[in-house]
Design a protein around this motif. Structure first.
Motif, PDB file in Angstrom:
ATOM      1  N   ASP A  63      35.393  98.557  41.719  1.00 44.73           N
ATOM      2  CA  ASP A  63      34.075  99.050  41.306  1.00 44.73           C
ATOM      3  C   ASP A  63      33.433  98.144  40.255  1.00 44.73           C
ATOM      4  OD1 ASP A  63      31.946 100.744  41.525  1.00 44.73           O
ATOM      5  OD2 ASP A  63      32.839 102.386  40.394  1.00 44.73           O
ATOM      6  N   GLU A  65      30.827  96.285  40.410  1.00 42.40           N
ATOM      7  CA  GLU A  65      29.364  96.348  40.304  1.00 42.40           C
ATOM      8  C   GLU A  65      28.941  97.366  39.243  1.00 42.40           C
ATOM      9  OE1 GLU A  65      30.961  96.750  43.293  1.00 42.40           O
ATOM     10  OE2 GLU A  65      29.952  95.551  44.850  1.00 42.40           O
ATOM     11  N   LYS A  66      29.511  98.549  39.296  1.00 37.20           N
ATOM     12  CA  LYS A  66      29.186  99.604  38.336  1.00 37.20           C
ATOM     13  C   LYS A  66      29.622  99.205  36.931  1.00 37.20           C
ATOM     14  CE  LYS A  66      29.950 104.452  37.264  1.00 37.20           C
ATOM     15  NZ  LYS A  66      30.721 105.659  37.563  1.00 37.20           N
ATOM     16  N   LEU A  69      27.288  96.682  35.420  1.00 34.91           N
ATOM     17  CA  LEU A  69      26.019  97.299  35.023  1.00 34.91           C
ATOM     18  C   LEU A  69      26.156  98.098  33.736  1.00 34.91           C
ATOM     19  CD1 LEU A  69      24.628  98.367  38.504  1.00 34.91           C
ATOM     20  CD2 LEU A  69      23.855  96.452  37.071  1.00 34.91           C
ATOM     21  N   GLU A  70      27.248  98.826  33.589  1.00 30.40           N
ATOM     22  CA  GLU A  70      27.472  99.579  32.350  1.00 30.40           C
ATOM     23  C   GLU A  70      27.618  98.629  31.161  1.00 30.40           C
ATOM     24  OE1 GLU A  70      30.943 101.991  32.967  1.00 30.40           O
ATOM     25  OE2 GLU A  70      29.950 103.249  34.465  1.00 30.40           O
ATOM     26  N   ASN A  99      23.653  91.454  41.447  1.00 32.80           N
ATOM     27  CA  ASN A  99      23.892  92.843  41.071  1.00 32.80           C
ATOM     28  C   ASN A  99      23.187  93.181  39.766  1.00 32.80           C
ATOM     29  OD1 ASN A  99      25.257  95.483  41.142  1.00 32.80           O
ATOM     30  ND2 ASN A  99      26.544  94.648  39.523  1.00 32.80           N
ATOM     31  N   HIS A 103      19.474  95.605  39.364  1.00 30.00           N
ATOM     32  CA  HIS A 103      19.574  96.936  38.773  1.00 30.00           C
ATOM     33  C   HIS A 103      19.335  96.998  37.264  1.00 30.00           C
ATOM     34  CE1 HIS A 103      22.104  97.131  42.473  1.00 30.00           C
ATOM     35  NE2 HIS A 103      21.397  98.239  42.628  1.00 30.00           N
ATOM     36  N   SER A 104      18.876  95.927  36.651  1.00 30.03           N
ATOM     37  CA  SER A 104      18.751  95.899  35.197  1.00 30.03           C
ATOM     38  C   SER A 104      17.330  95.590  34.753  1.00 30.03           C
ATOM     39  CB  SER A 104      19.708  94.852  34.615  1.00 30.03           C
ATOM     40  OG  SER A 104      21.033  95.134  34.992  1.00 30.03           O
TER      41      SER A 104
END
Length: 146
Positions: A63, A65-66, A69-70, A99, A103-104
């Protein structure tokens, strides 16, 4: 490091200080804590550049990607708070960068990669330049076997 900075008598604003969040310091809370620890070690109240050291904590991490991002959200907030002047990544390939950019709010400003005559990563450099991300070499002279 802080001792050397103090002994140098160079004004803080004339220095460019960079630090990285290690693979074990990924995730929103951990990266913010790691940043605070870097400030304490360097005895400063801001950094010029803060990087995520690696796109995943270990090979096969599913995981990523998640987690990226976090972790990136923590860096974005530090940047927006004015506690770091630039944020970026290290060792990220184009699909890792995609990625983040997809998403950012803030895209990476720097991608620090291994770059020397024996390992040029020209595809990564080209991708970074195309997307206005500064490629930075972390090993410009390579390593000798001696």
């Amino acid at each position: 490091m802080a001792e050397a900075i103090q002994e140098s008598k160079v004004k803080r604003e004339d220095l460019f200080l960079t630090s990285k969040a290690w693979k074990t310091e990924m995730g929103y809370e951990k990266v913010r804590q790691a940043f605070e620890e870097s400030l304490k070690r360097l005895q400063t109240d801001y950094l010029d550049l803060y990087l995520i050291h690696w796109p995943l904590p270990e090979d096969g991490y599913e995981d990523w990607e998640k987690l990226d991002l976090e972790t990136w959200r923590g860096l974005e907030e530090l940047y927006e708070e004015g506690r770091v002047r630039a944020i970026g990544v290290s060792n990220f390939l184009p699909y890792h960068l995609e990625n983040l950019m997809k998403h950012s709010k803030i895209k990476p400003m720097v991608n620090q990669i291994e770059f020397h005559p024996g390992w040029a990563h020209l595809d990564v450099v080209e991708y970074c330049l195309k997307n206005e991300i500064i490629p930075e070499a972390w090993s410009p002279m390579a390593r000798s076997g001696a």
